[in-house]
Motif scaffolding. Structure first.
Motif, short mmCIF file in Angstrom:
data_model
loop_
_atom_site.label_atom_id
_atom_site.label_comp_id
_atom_site.label_asym_id
_atom_site.label_seq_id
_atom_site.Cartn_x
_atom_site.Cartn_y
_atom_site.Cartn_z
N MET A 1 1.07 -1.12 0.25
CA MET A 1 -0.01 -0.05 -0.01
C MET A 1 0.87 1.23 0.08
O MET A 1 1.81 1.40 0.64
CB MET A 1 -0.80 0.05 1.20
N THR A 2 0.71 2.13 -0.72
CA THR A 2 1.27 3.38 -1.09
C THR A 2 0.84 4.39 -0.14
O THR A 2 -0.27 4.09 0.23
CB THR A 2 1.55 3.82 -2.50
N ALA A 3 1.38 5.70 -0.09
CA ALA A 3 0.97 6.58 0.73
C ALA A 3 -0.43 7.28 0.02
O ALA A 3 -1.21 7.68 0.97
CB ALA A 3 1.91 7.85 0.70
N SER A 4 -0.40 7.32 -1.16
CA SER A 4 -1.74 7.79 -1.82
C SER A 4 -2.69 6.90 -1.89
O SER A 4 -4.01 7.09 -1.82
CB SER A 4 -1.46 7.82 -3.40
N GLU A 5 -2.44 5.58 -1.33
CA GLU A 5 -3.54 4.55 -1.27
C GLU A 5 -4.01 4.36 0.26
O GLU A 5 -4.84 3.60 0.73
CB GLU A 5 -3.27 3.31 -1.83
N PHE A 6 -3.03 5.14 1.27
CA PHE A 6 -3.22 4.98 2.54
C PHE A 6 -4.73 5.56 3.18
O PHE A 6 -5.17 6.31 2.59
CB PHE A 6 -2.47 5.51 3.44
N PHE A 7 -5.34 4.69 3.86
CA PHE A 7 -6.91 5.05 4.14
C PHE A 7 -7.14 6.34 5.24
O PHE A 7 -8.09 6.97 5.36
CB PHE A 7 -7.72 3.97 4.99
N LEU A 71 3.61 4.44 8.11
CA LEU A 71 2.42 3.77 8.43
C LEU A 71 1.65 3.20 7.01
O LEU A 71 0.96 2.14 7.46
CB LEU A 71 1.35 4.73 9.04
N ALA A 72 1.77 3.84 5.88
CA ALA A 72 1.21 3.14 4.74
C ALA A 72 1.81 2.07 4.21
O ALA A 72 1.05 1.33 3.61
CB ALA A 72 1.36 4.43 3.69
N ARG A 73 2.93 1.65 4.64
CA ARG A 73 3.35 0.34 4.10
C ARG A 73 3.01 -0.65 5.11
O ARG A 73 3.30 -1.89 4.73
CB ARG A 73 5.16 0.57 3.89
N MET A 74 2.34 -0.37 6.32
CA MET A 74 1.79 -1.65 7.08
C MET A 74 0.46 -1.93 6.60
O MET A 74 -0.03 -1.41 5.59
CB MET A 74 1.76 -1.22 8.31
N SER A 75 0.36 -3.05 7.03
CA SER A 75 -1.47 -3.42 7.04
C SER A 75 -2.05 -2.87 7.84
O SER A 75 -1.70 -1.92 8.45
CB SER A 75 -1.41 -4.88 7.60
N ALA A 77 -4.54 -3.19 9.88
CA ALA A 77 -4.52 -3.47 11.38
C ALA A 77 -3.20 -3.06 12.31
O ALA A 77 -3.45 -2.12 13.26
CB ALA A 77 -4.67 -4.98 11.78
N ARG A 78 -2.12 -3.01 11.55
CA ARG A 78 -0.92 -2.52 12.39
C ARG A 78 -0.90 -1.09 12.07
O ARG A 78 -0.46 -0.51 13.04
CB ARG A 78 0.32 -3.27 11.58
N ALA A 79 -1.37 -0.52 11.03
CA ALA A 79 -1.30 0.83 11.05
C ALA A 79 -2.29 1.46 12.02
O ALA A 79 -1.82 2.66 12.61
CB ALA A 79 -1.73 1.36 9.54
N THR A 80 -3.48 0.86 12.21
CA THR A 80 -4.54 1.44 13.12
C THR A 80 -3.64 1.31 14.49
O THR A 80 -3.79 2.30 15.48
CB THR A 80 -5.60 0.53 12.90
N LEU A 81 -3.15 0.06 14.76
CA LEU A 81 -2.46 0.00 16.33
C LEU A 81 -1.45 1.17 16.31
O LEU A 81 -1.29 1.52 17.49
CB LEU A 81 -1.81 -1.27 16.19
N GLY A 82 -0.67 1.51 15.42
CA GLY A 82 0.48 2.37 15.30
C GLY A 82 -0.17 3.66 15.58
O GLY A 82 0.33 4.45 16.61
N ILE A 83 -1.32 4.05 14.86
CA ILE A 83 -2.05 5.54 15.30
C ILE A 83 -2.52 5.63 16.36
O ILE A 83 -2.29 6.65 17.06
CB ILE A 83 -2.88 5.91 14.24
N VAL A 84 -3.09 4.39 17.06
CA VAL A 84 -3.58 4.55 18.40
C VAL A 84 -2.64 4.77 19.44
O VAL A 84 -2.79 5.52 20.36
CB VAL A 84 -4.37 3.00 18.66
N ALA A 85 -1.40 3.91 19.18
CA ALA A 85 -0.34 4.29 20.13
C ALA A 85 -0.09 5.51 20.19
O ALA A 85 0.50 6.32 21.21
CB ALA A 85 0.53 3.32 19.65
N ILE A 86 0.41 6.14 19.00
CA ILE A 86 0.87 7.45 18.91
C ILE A 86 -0.16 8.51 19.59
O ILE A 86 0.19 9.16 20.33
CB ILE A 86 0.84 7.99 17.55
#
Length: 348
Positions: A1-7, A71-75, A77-86
């Motif tokens: 997933m690229t940065a442009s495709e990140f949700f 974050l965009a290179r993660m799945s 679920a992992r990106a969500t966990l990363g943002i929640v942790a931040i």
């Protein structure tokens, strides 16, 4: 997933951060109203909580902006966990700082307050991320529908046009082989354009060239019944336009406005710039009220209109009008240059 495709939207943009600030401020206002024991709102609570929320929102947005590419290179679920942790670590840091200033000797109540802030931040960030994900899914579905519309439009070279063109070419082979060869090349270019699905925007010059090829074939068939008028303002060659946008309008002008009339008529294609917009107009004699033809014309216009809205949004407009037995389709596009692409063969 690229940065442009990140949700998650790009929080480096001012508009995205502004929307987050406004949303968080509205939430603070609601909490201040609920917290008030007397009156409509607890202003002291509103001021302190607003300061806290705005700082945590801005710093969290800045951190997510800086880490967006990772974050965009993660799945998801992992990106969500990363943002929640931040966000939770950011809220914890500001909570500890604020409470150290307001309560130099923290007690159990202070730690309970920090825990409540953490829980509230967790619920809010999960709801916001869910909203971003649903918006991203909706946008992807919209783009897929737009691509399906484009594919359907590109596949709609009318069978009667193909049969008429082949008959015209067959009749020219014996009497004018050079003209027959030119017609074959024009027809092949039309089919090549119908199979090219990778481009979302092309230069206006390419679309006009496709229209000229189509009209060249129809001129062989209709002869003196078809009169063409071109009024193309210079300097619009690189104007961005979705592929197969103008050509179907010209095709409708022939099919609905010229072909049913024994004496034919005039088709006028015009392009000009006004301010920050480019206007394209296709005019033809007012068509007869034939239900089948009217329905086909309406479907083509709806198809093109939906593609324009998906690519350009509200600035793009497609409308039709009748005046003095002249039917006009007007297309308004925001002034924008297309990426340089290989030019197709020009007619001589």
């Amino acid at each position: 997933m690229t940065a442009s495709e990140f949700f998650v939207p790009d929080l480096c943009r001012v508009r995205a951060v502004f929307l987050l600030l406004v949303t968080s401020e509205l939430l603070v206002l609601v909490l201040a109203i609920v917290q008030a024991e007397a009156g409509w709102i607890d202003w002291n609570y509103f001021g302190l909580l607003s300061l806290f929320v705005q700082w945590t929102t801005l710093t969290s947005a800045a951190l997510i902006c800086l880490l967006r590419s990772r974050l965009a290179r993660m799945s998801i679920a992992r990106a969500t966990l990363g943002i929640v942790a931040i966000v939770l670590l950011d809220v914890l840091a500001f909570s500890l700082f604020a409470d150290s200033v307001l309560h130099p000797q923290p007690g159990v109540a202070v730690w309970q307050g920090i825990a409540k802030k953490q829980l509230l931040a967790l619920m809010i960030v999960l709801m916001v991320l869910r909203y971003f994900y649903l918006q991203h899914q909706w946008q992807q579905q919209r783009e897929a529908e737009m691509q399906a519309h484009l594919t359907a439009l590109q596949a709609r070279i009318q069978p009667h046009f193909l049969f008429n063109s082949m008959n015209t070419i067959a009749s020219l082979i014996a009497i004018n082989p050079d003209q027959a060869e030119e017609a074959v090349l024009d027809l092949s270019e039309l089919f090549r354009a119908s199979l090219r699905t990778g481009d979302q925007l092309i230069p206006l010059s390419r679309e006009l060239d496709l229209c000229k090829r189509y009209l060249a074939i129809e001129s062989l068939r209709l002869g003196d019944r078809l009169t063409l008028e071109w009024a193309i303002q210079p300097g619009l060659e690189q104007q961005a336009i979705p592929p197969l946008t103008l050509q179907p309008l010209v095709e409708n002008a022939i099919y609905h406005g010229i072909q049913p009339r024994p004496d034919g008529g005039i088709v006028r294609i015009e392009a000009q710039t006004r301010g920050n917009f480019v206007y394209l107009m296709v005019q033809n004699p007012k068509p007869d009220h034939n239900n089948r033809q009217h329905e086909g014309n309406r479907m083509a216009l709806a198809n093109i209109r939906s593609r324009l809205q998906a690519l350009f949004g509200e600035p793009a407009v497609l409308k039709q009008s009748h005046q003095n037995d002249i039917y006009t389709v007007t297309l308004r596009l925001p002034k924008q240059s297309a990426n340089a692409q290989p030019a197709s063969r020009k007619r001589t």
